[in-house]
Write an enzyme that holds these catalytic residues in place. Structure first.
Site, PDB file in Angstrom:
ATOM      1  N   TYR A 110      -6.489   0.281   6.161  1.00 28.27           N
ATOM      2  CA  TYR A 110      -5.445   1.318   6.066  1.00 28.27           C
ATOM      3  C   TYR A 110      -5.411   2.185   7.329  1.00 28.27           C
ATOM      4  CZ  TYR A 110      -3.505   5.810   4.450  1.00 28.27           C
ATOM      5  OH  TYR A 110      -2.801   6.986   4.324  1.00 28.27           O
TER       6      TYR A 110
HETATM    7  N1  LIG Z   1      -2.136  11.704  -0.128  1.00 27.53           N
HETATM    8  C1  LIG Z   1      -2.957  11.630   0.918  1.00 27.53           C
HETATM    9  O1  LIG Z   1      -4.149  11.988   0.846  1.00 27.53           O
HETATM   10  C2  LIG Z   1      -2.438  11.123   2.230  1.00 27.53           C
HETATM   11  C3  LIG Z   1      -3.169  11.457   3.385  1.00 27.53           C
HETATM   12  C4  LIG Z   1      -2.734  11.000   4.618  1.00 27.53           C
HETATM   13  C5  LIG Z   1      -1.597  10.230   4.695  1.00 27.53           C
HETATM   14  N2  LIG Z   1      -0.901   9.896   3.568  1.00 27.53           N
HETATM   15  C6  LIG Z   1       0.300   9.076   3.734  1.00 27.53           C
HETATM   16  O2  LIG Z   1       1.410   9.806   3.249  1.00 27.53           O
HETATM   17  C7  LIG Z   1       2.420   8.918   2.788  1.00 27.53           C
HETATM   18  C8  LIG Z   1       2.825   9.315   1.382  1.00 27.53           C
HETATM   19  O3  LIG Z   1       1.695   9.307   0.541  1.00 27.53           O
HETATM   20  P1  LIG Z   1       1.673  10.137  -0.834  1.00 27.53           P
HETATM   21  O4  LIG Z   1       0.357  10.797  -0.909  1.00 27.53           O
HETATM   22  O5  LIG Z   1       2.905  10.942  -0.968  1.00 27.53           O
HETATM   23  O6  LIG Z   1       1.684   8.924  -1.889  1.00 27.53           O
HETATM   24  P2  LIG Z   1       2.334   8.846  -3.362  1.00 27.53           P
HETATM   25  O7  LIG Z   1       2.356  10.174  -4.021  1.00 27.53           O
HETATM   26  O8  LIG Z   1       1.641   7.711  -4.024  1.00 27.53           O
HETATM   27  O9  LIG Z   1       3.877   8.439  -3.084  1.00 27.53           O
HETATM   28  C9  LIG Z   1       4.163   7.221  -2.455  1.00 27.53           C
HETATM   29  C10 LIG Z   1       5.648   7.094  -2.173  1.00 27.53           C
HETATM   30  O10 LIG Z   1       5.846   5.904  -1.415  1.00 27.53           O
HETATM   31  C11 LIG Z   1       6.722   5.025  -2.118  1.00 27.53           C
HETATM   32  N3  LIG Z   1       6.291   3.647  -1.911  1.00 27.53           N
HETATM   33  C12 LIG Z   1       5.084   3.081  -2.196  1.00 27.53           C
HETATM   34  N4  LIG Z   1       5.089   1.769  -1.874  1.00 27.53           N
HETATM   35  C13 LIG Z   1       6.315   1.507  -1.375  1.00 27.53           C
HETATM   36  C14 LIG Z   1       6.969   0.343  -0.885  1.00 27.53           C
HETATM   37  N5  LIG Z   1       6.369  -0.855  -0.846  1.00 27.53           N
HETATM   38  N6  LIG Z   1       8.249   0.455  -0.459  1.00 27.53           N
HETATM   39  C15 LIG Z   1       8.880   1.636  -0.487  1.00 27.53           C
HETATM   40  N7  LIG Z   1       8.353   2.767  -0.948  1.00 27.53           N
HETATM   41  C16 LIG Z   1       7.081   2.696  -1.389  1.00 27.53           C
HETATM   42  C17 LIG Z   1       6.648   5.452  -3.578  1.00 27.53           C
HETATM   43  O11 LIG Z   1       7.864   5.059  -4.248  1.00 27.53           O
HETATM   44  P3  LIG Z   1       7.975   4.969  -5.883  1.00 27.53           P
HETATM   45  O12 LIG Z   1       7.603   6.348  -6.394  1.00 27.53           O
HETATM   46  O13 LIG Z   1       9.396   4.657  -6.170  1.00 27.53           O
HETATM   47  O14 LIG Z   1       7.022   3.925  -6.309  1.00 27.53           O
HETATM   48  C18 LIG Z   1       6.489   6.963  -3.436  1.00 27.53           C
HETATM   49  O15 LIG Z   1       7.726   7.586  -3.212  1.00 27.53           O
HETATM   50  C19 LIG Z   1       1.817   7.514   2.895  1.00 27.53           C
HETATM   51  O16 LIG Z   1       2.260   6.913   4.084  1.00 27.53           O
HETATM   52  C20 LIG Z   1       0.314   7.784   2.964  1.00 27.53           C
HETATM   53  O17 LIG Z   1      -0.349   6.751   3.623  1.00 27.53           O
HETATM   54  C21 LIG Z   1      -1.302  10.340   2.337  1.00 27.53           C
END
Ligand SMILES: NC(=O)c1ccc[n+]([C@@H]2O[C@H](COP(=O)([O-])OP(=O)(O)OC[C@H]3O[C@@H](n4cnc5c(N)ncnc54)[C@H](OP(=O)(O)O)[C@@H]3O)[C@@H](O)[C@H]2O)c1
Length: 254
Positions: free
Chosen positions: A159
């Site tokens: 990742y």
């Molecule tokens: N949370 C953390 O600790 C963290 C830290 C650093 C970076 N990030 C990054 O931040 C971003 C968002 O993460 P988050 O924490 O908001 O995650 P999250 O709450 O799980 O939300 C994920 C979002 O991405 C969408 N998604 C997942 N797989 C997808 C696919 N194959 N095609 C299109 N859309 C997809 C989901 O759509 P649906 O709801 O419709 O399924 C949802 O809207 C990611 O890139 C993650 O790597 C997160």
């Protein structure tokens, strides 16, 4: 940026950081198109919330890991831009959609690797490429990385490596797209309490304590800590910031 009313496109806007960013952008006066993968109802709630903020919004389905669907998505997007805004282009792209897989380098399967690769690197690369002609001159792109490219927590090798690739890609996009005035930056959130990774940062007390004790501000991040950062980067005040990695982690693992 050129036109008066700005339009942002946020991938993965149905939940978590994408949802928070979409709402923060609308509070800064931007109209927003979000994409969702599987949760249409959640996406529709976000659209309603943005409309309640007095801005226009729309939601489109997109699998950001399926490059073969991107041409059809771009056509659909063009239809929505024309119908709702009478425009051919939008102004701000936030490449946010994604998910986490926790597996050590020794145990990561090829299937896990490929699914991460498709969404976190290949998908971002080719979606941005396909959308490039649709981003207005002087627009903005914000890519989403992770604090895990700077510090290491075991189990995120594949990742984090792909997010590292996004950080390099950001610099190349900024250099090449700067000719059209488009600013490209990358935001690297620390651990944030969302559904990400099965909601571990939100729901696992041991993990929350561990991260909090390794963070200068003494707690894990919340989605509200991130959306405003992304939205602010898209304002004219931040217009001289280009090709930068901005970490928003409360000072994690210093
Ligand atoms: N949370 C953390 O600790 C963290 C830290 C650093 C970076 N990030 C990054 O931040 C971003 C968002 O993460 P988050 O924490 O908001 O995650 P999250 O709450 O799980 O939300 C994920 C979002 O991405 C969408 N998604 C997942 N797989 C997808 C696919 N194959 N095609 C299109 N859309 C997809 C989901 O759509 P649906 O709801 O419709 O399924 C949802 O809207 C990611 O890139 C993650 O790597 C997160």
């Amino acid at each position: 940026m050129n036109s008066t009313q700005k339009i942002a496109l946020v991938t993965g806007g149905s939940r978590g950081l994408g949802r928070n960013s979409a709402i923060a952008l609308s509070r800064k006066g931007m109209d927003v198109i979000i994409t969702y993968h599987s949760r249409k109802e959640e996406a529709e709630k976000v659209v309603k919330e943005i409309e309640n903020n007095g801005r226009k919004a729309a939601a489109l389905q997109l699998d950001t890991g399926d490059v073969s669907s991107f041409d059809a998505f771009v056509s659909q997007l063009a239809g929505v831009l024309n119908e709702k805004w009478n425009r051919e282009q939008f102004d701000i792209l936030v490449n946010n959609a994604g998910f986490g897989i926790h597996a050590s380098v020794a145990e990561t399967t090829e299937e896990q690797f490929d699914s991460l690769m498709n969404v976190h690197f290949k998908g971002v690369f080719f979606l941005s490429q396909k959308l490039f002609p649709r981003i207005a001159d002087n627009g903005r792109v914000v890519n989403i990385s992770t604090g895990l490219t700077r510090f290491v927590i075991e189990g995120f090798g594949a990742y984090a490596a792909m997010k590292g690739a996004i950080e390099i890609l950001t610099k190349y996009m900024a250099k090449e797209w700067g000719k059209r005035g488009i600013r490209v930056n990358v935001v690297a959130p620390g651990a944030i309490a969302t559904d990400f990774g099965g909601g571990a940062v939100r729901d696992n007390d041991e993990m929350r304590d561990f991260i909090g004790s390794h963070t200068a501000l003494g707690r894990v991040g919340e989605a509200d800590d991130i959306g405003g950062v992304i939205a602010s980067l898209c304002t004219d005040e931040m217009g001289w910031v280009n090709a930068q990695r901005l970490e928003a982690s409360g000072g994690q693992s210093l």
